[in-house]
Design a protein around this motif. Sequence first.
Motif, PDB file in Angstrom:
ATOM      1  N   GLY A  42      53.036  48.280  49.141  1.00 52.43           N
ATOM      2  CA  GLY A  42      54.522  48.196  48.540  1.00 52.43           C
ATOM      3  C   GLY A  42      54.803  46.321  48.192  1.00 52.43           C
ATOM      4  O   GLY A  42      55.370  45.988  47.681  1.00 52.43           O
ATOM      5  N   LEU A  43      53.583  46.570  47.982  1.00 50.28           N
ATOM      6  CA  LEU A  43      53.522  44.601  46.939  1.00 50.28           C
ATOM      7  C   LEU A  43      53.537  44.450  45.740  1.00 50.28           C
ATOM      8  O   LEU A  43      52.645  45.328  45.198  1.00 50.28           O
ATOM      9  CB  LEU A  43      51.673  43.707  48.095  1.00 50.28           C
ATOM     10  N   GLU A  44      54.574  43.984  44.994  1.00 47.37           N
ATOM     11  CA  GLU A  44      53.833  43.581  44.050  1.00 47.37           C
ATOM     12  C   GLU A  44      53.513  42.144  43.839  1.00 47.37           C
ATOM     13  O   GLU A  44      53.690  41.401  44.144  1.00 47.37           O
ATOM     14  CB  GLU A  44      56.017  43.444  43.122  1.00 47.37           C
ATOM     15  N   PRO A  45      52.472  42.098  42.533  1.00 45.52           N
ATOM     16  CA  PRO A  45      51.964  41.267  42.151  1.00 45.52           C
ATOM     17  C   PRO A  45      52.795  40.402  41.863  1.00 45.52           C
ATOM     18  O   PRO A  45      53.774  40.829  40.669  1.00 45.52           O
ATOM     19  CB  PRO A  45      51.135  41.668  40.667  1.00 45.52           C
ATOM     20  N   LEU A  46      52.193  38.718  41.703  1.00 42.94           N
ATOM     21  CA  LEU A  46      53.293  37.979  40.959  1.00 42.94           C
ATOM     22  C   LEU A  46      53.069  38.077  39.112  1.00 42.94           C
ATOM     23  O   LEU A  46      51.740  38.493  38.849  1.00 42.94           O
ATOM     24  CB  LEU A  46      52.267  36.747  41.421  1.00 42.94           C
ATOM     25  N   PRO A  47      54.131  38.032  38.627  1.00 37.56           N
ATOM     26  CA  PRO A  47      53.842  37.932  36.769  1.00 37.56           C
ATOM     27  C   PRO A  47      53.104  36.373  36.345  1.00 37.56           C
ATOM     28  O   PRO A  47      52.899  35.788  37.052  1.00 37.56           O
ATOM     29  CB  PRO A  47      55.882  37.510  37.064  1.00 37.56           C
ATOM     30  N   GLY A  48      52.346  37.287  35.525  1.00 39.59           N
ATOM     31  CA  GLY A  48      50.977  36.813  35.130  1.00 39.59           C
ATOM     32  C   GLY A  48      49.744  36.799  35.240  1.00 39.59           C
ATOM     33  O   GLY A  48      49.127  36.077  35.318  1.00 39.59           O
ATOM     34  N   MET A  49      49.586  37.385  36.580  1.00 38.66           N
ATOM     35  CA  MET A  49      48.686  37.403  37.533  1.00 38.66           C
ATOM     36  C   MET A  49      47.775  38.363  36.990  1.00 38.66           C
ATOM     37  O   MET A  49      48.406  39.262  36.696  1.00 38.66           O
ATOM     38  CB  MET A  49      48.780  37.390  39.245  1.00 38.66           C
ATOM     39  N   LEU A  50      46.243  38.029  37.334  1.00 36.35           N
ATOM     40  CA  LEU A  50      45.218  38.890  37.099  1.00 36.35           C
ATOM     41  C   LEU A  50      45.996  40.303  36.843  1.00 36.35           C
ATOM     42  O   LEU A  50      45.701  40.728  38.310  1.00 36.35           O
ATOM     43  CB  LEU A  50      43.989  38.593  36.934  1.00 36.35           C
ATOM     44  N   PRO A  51      45.290  41.636  36.392  1.00 38.94           N
ATOM     45  CA  PRO A  51      45.697  42.400  36.833  1.00 38.94           C
ATOM     46  C   PRO A  51      44.559  43.228  37.928  1.00 38.94           C
ATOM     47  O   PRO A  51      43.258  42.506  37.314  1.00 38.94           O
ATOM     48  CB  PRO A  51      45.751  43.703  35.446  1.00 38.94           C
ATOM     49  N   ALA A  52      44.921  44.140  39.024  1.00 35.91           N
ATOM     50  CA  ALA A  52      44.100  44.179  40.119  1.00 35.91           C
ATOM     51  C   ALA A  52      42.817  44.778  39.228  1.00 35.91           C
ATOM     52  O   ALA A  52      41.391  44.449  39.361  1.00 35.91           O
ATOM     53  CB  ALA A  52      44.365  45.310  40.826  1.00 35.91           C
ATOM     54  N   ALA A  53      42.828  46.001  38.426  1.00 30.99           N
ATOM     55  CA  ALA A  53      41.764  46.503  37.851  1.00 30.99           C
ATOM     56  C   ALA A  53      40.742  45.268  37.022  1.00 30.99           C
ATOM     57  O   ALA A  53      39.555  45.786  36.947  1.00 30.99           O
ATOM     58  CB  ALA A  53      41.830  47.512  36.671  1.00 30.99           C
ATOM     59  N   ARG A  54      41.060  44.128  36.251  1.00 37.70           N
ATOM     60  CA  ARG A  54      40.445  43.927  35.322  1.00 37.70           C
ATOM     61  C   ARG A  54      40.423  42.778  36.897  1.00 37.70           C
ATOM     62  O   ARG A  54      38.418  41.715  36.319  1.00 37.70           O
ATOM     63  CB  ARG A  54      41.672  42.785  34.119  1.00 37.70           C
ATOM     64  N   GLY A  55      40.588  42.281  37.303  1.00 39.04           N
ATOM     65  CA  GLY A  55      39.832  41.102  38.195  1.00 39.04           C
ATOM     66  C   GLY A  55      38.976  41.381  38.639  1.00 39.04           C
ATOM     67  O   GLY A  55      37.769  41.450  38.758  1.00 39.04           O
ATOM     68  N   ALA A  56      38.903  43.752  39.263  1.00 40.05           N
ATOM     69  CA  ALA A  56      37.219  44.039  39.680  1.00 40.05           C
ATOM     70  C   ALA A  56      36.612  44.036  38.739  1.00 40.05           C
ATOM     71  O   ALA A  56      35.401  43.712  39.137  1.00 40.05           O
ATOM     72  CB  ALA A  56      38.449  45.455  40.295  1.00 40.05           C
ATOM     73  N   GLU A  57      37.007  44.049  37.616  1.00 40.12           N
ATOM     74  CA  GLU A  57      35.560  44.075  36.573  1.00 40.12           C
ATOM     75  C   GLU A  57      35.057  42.687  36.152  1.00 40.12           C
ATOM     76  O   GLU A  57      33.742  42.494  36.071  1.00 40.12           O
ATOM     77  CB  GLU A  57      36.223  44.570  35.086  1.00 40.12           C
TER      78      GLU A  57
END
Length: 384
Positions: A327-342
Motif C-alpha cells: 500500500g505504498l505509493e512511489p514519490l512522483p518522478g521516482m524511478l519506476p520499480a521495474a526500471r530500477g531493477a533492470e
Amino acid sequence: MRRLLALAAGLAVLAASACSAPAPPRADAPQAKPPGPATLPAPTSPRPVGTTALHLTDTSRPDPWDPDVDARELKVTLWYPTKQRDGQRAPYMTAKEAELLLKGSGIATAPYNTLSKTRTNAVKDADPSGRKLPLVVLSPGFTKPMSTLTSLAEDLASRGYVVAGIDHTYESYATTLSGGRVAECLACDSDTDPGFGTGLVQGRAADVSFVLDQLTSKWKHSDLIDRKRIAMVGQSIGGASAVAAMVKDPRIRAGIDMDGTTYARIPKSGLSRPFMFLGSQEHVPGGRDNSWDRDWKLLTGWKRWLVLSDAEHQSFTDIPVVADVLGLEPLPGMLPAARGAELTRTYVAAFLNQHLKSQRQPLLDKPSARYPEAKFCPAVCAHS
C-alpha cells in the motif's frame, strides 16, 4: 549519519506518508480489492536457479552485539545454477520475518504477513549444476534481511554465478537462525553511538571472511566455486562493507557499493582491485554525502562511479517491487520499480562479467542511449 541510517531503516522511504494511517473509506464507497502477492521479476537468463540456506557458526569470535553469546552465528542464503526447472519455489521470507520487518519499519498499511507471500523464481534445495563458477557475496542494508536483494541474487545465479547472501545477525529486524530461533535487531539500539558505522562494517568484513572460509573449503559443494573469482556487492551499509571487506581480505577481487556511505578507511597506498560505485543523486560529486569523493581518489585500479537519475536509496533493492502490495505509493518522478531493477541488474552483471569472467563490457566505458538514467561521474553527473 543518523539521517542516512534512518533512511536505510524504513520501507517508508517510498512515500512521505507511508507511515501515516490511511483515511477510512466512506461507508458507501466500494471496497478496493487487495492486490495479489508480489512477484519478483524473472531472471534475465533462462537458466533455472536453485537456492538453499546454510547456518554457520564462527567459534573463533564472540558475537559483537550480544555479550552473552561467545560465537557468531550467521545465516547464509545461496543461489546457484541448476538443471532442475520444476519444484517448490523458495519462500521470500517467513511470516514472522515479514511481521518484524513491517513492524520495525513502521508500516501498517498491509497485513504483517504480506511479504511472506511474495513469489520468487528459485527452486528450493535444488541440486547445483556446474563447477568452478565465480562467487558473489551479497550484503544488505542496515535493518534489512538478505531477502530484500533476492531479485538481484536470482538474476546473477541465472547468469552463471554462485551467490552467497549474508544475513548479518542482530543487524536486521529479523534473522531466522538454526532451529527456527529468530534474532531481532540488537544493533538498532546502538545506531547513534559514535563510530557505529565504522564498527559495523568491520564486523561485516569479519563475517564475509568467515563465510568465504566455509564456502571454499568446508561446504559440501565447494567444488562449485572458483576461489580465484570472488566479488562482493552490497546495498547501503552492505555496500560500505564491500570496501571494508576488500581492504581486509585479498580474496575479494572486485566490489560494488550500491548507494552506501563508506566508513572503512582505504590505506594511503590505495585499493588497486576493480571497484564500482552505483548510487542515487545523494552521491553525486560534491553532494550531500562526500564519502565517495574521499574514496574515489584512493581507488587506484579500474573504477567507475555511476549515478542513476531519479533513483532513491531503495531503488537497488526489491522494496519498490513489493511496495504496491504494502500500500505504498512511489514519490512522483521516482524511478519506476521495474526500471530500477533492470538498471541494477544490468550494471551489476556487466561489472561482474568484465572482472570475474573477463568479458569486456562496452556498457561500462561510456553513457548508453539505452540506459540514459546512468550518469558517469565525476565529470558528467556533477553537471546533469
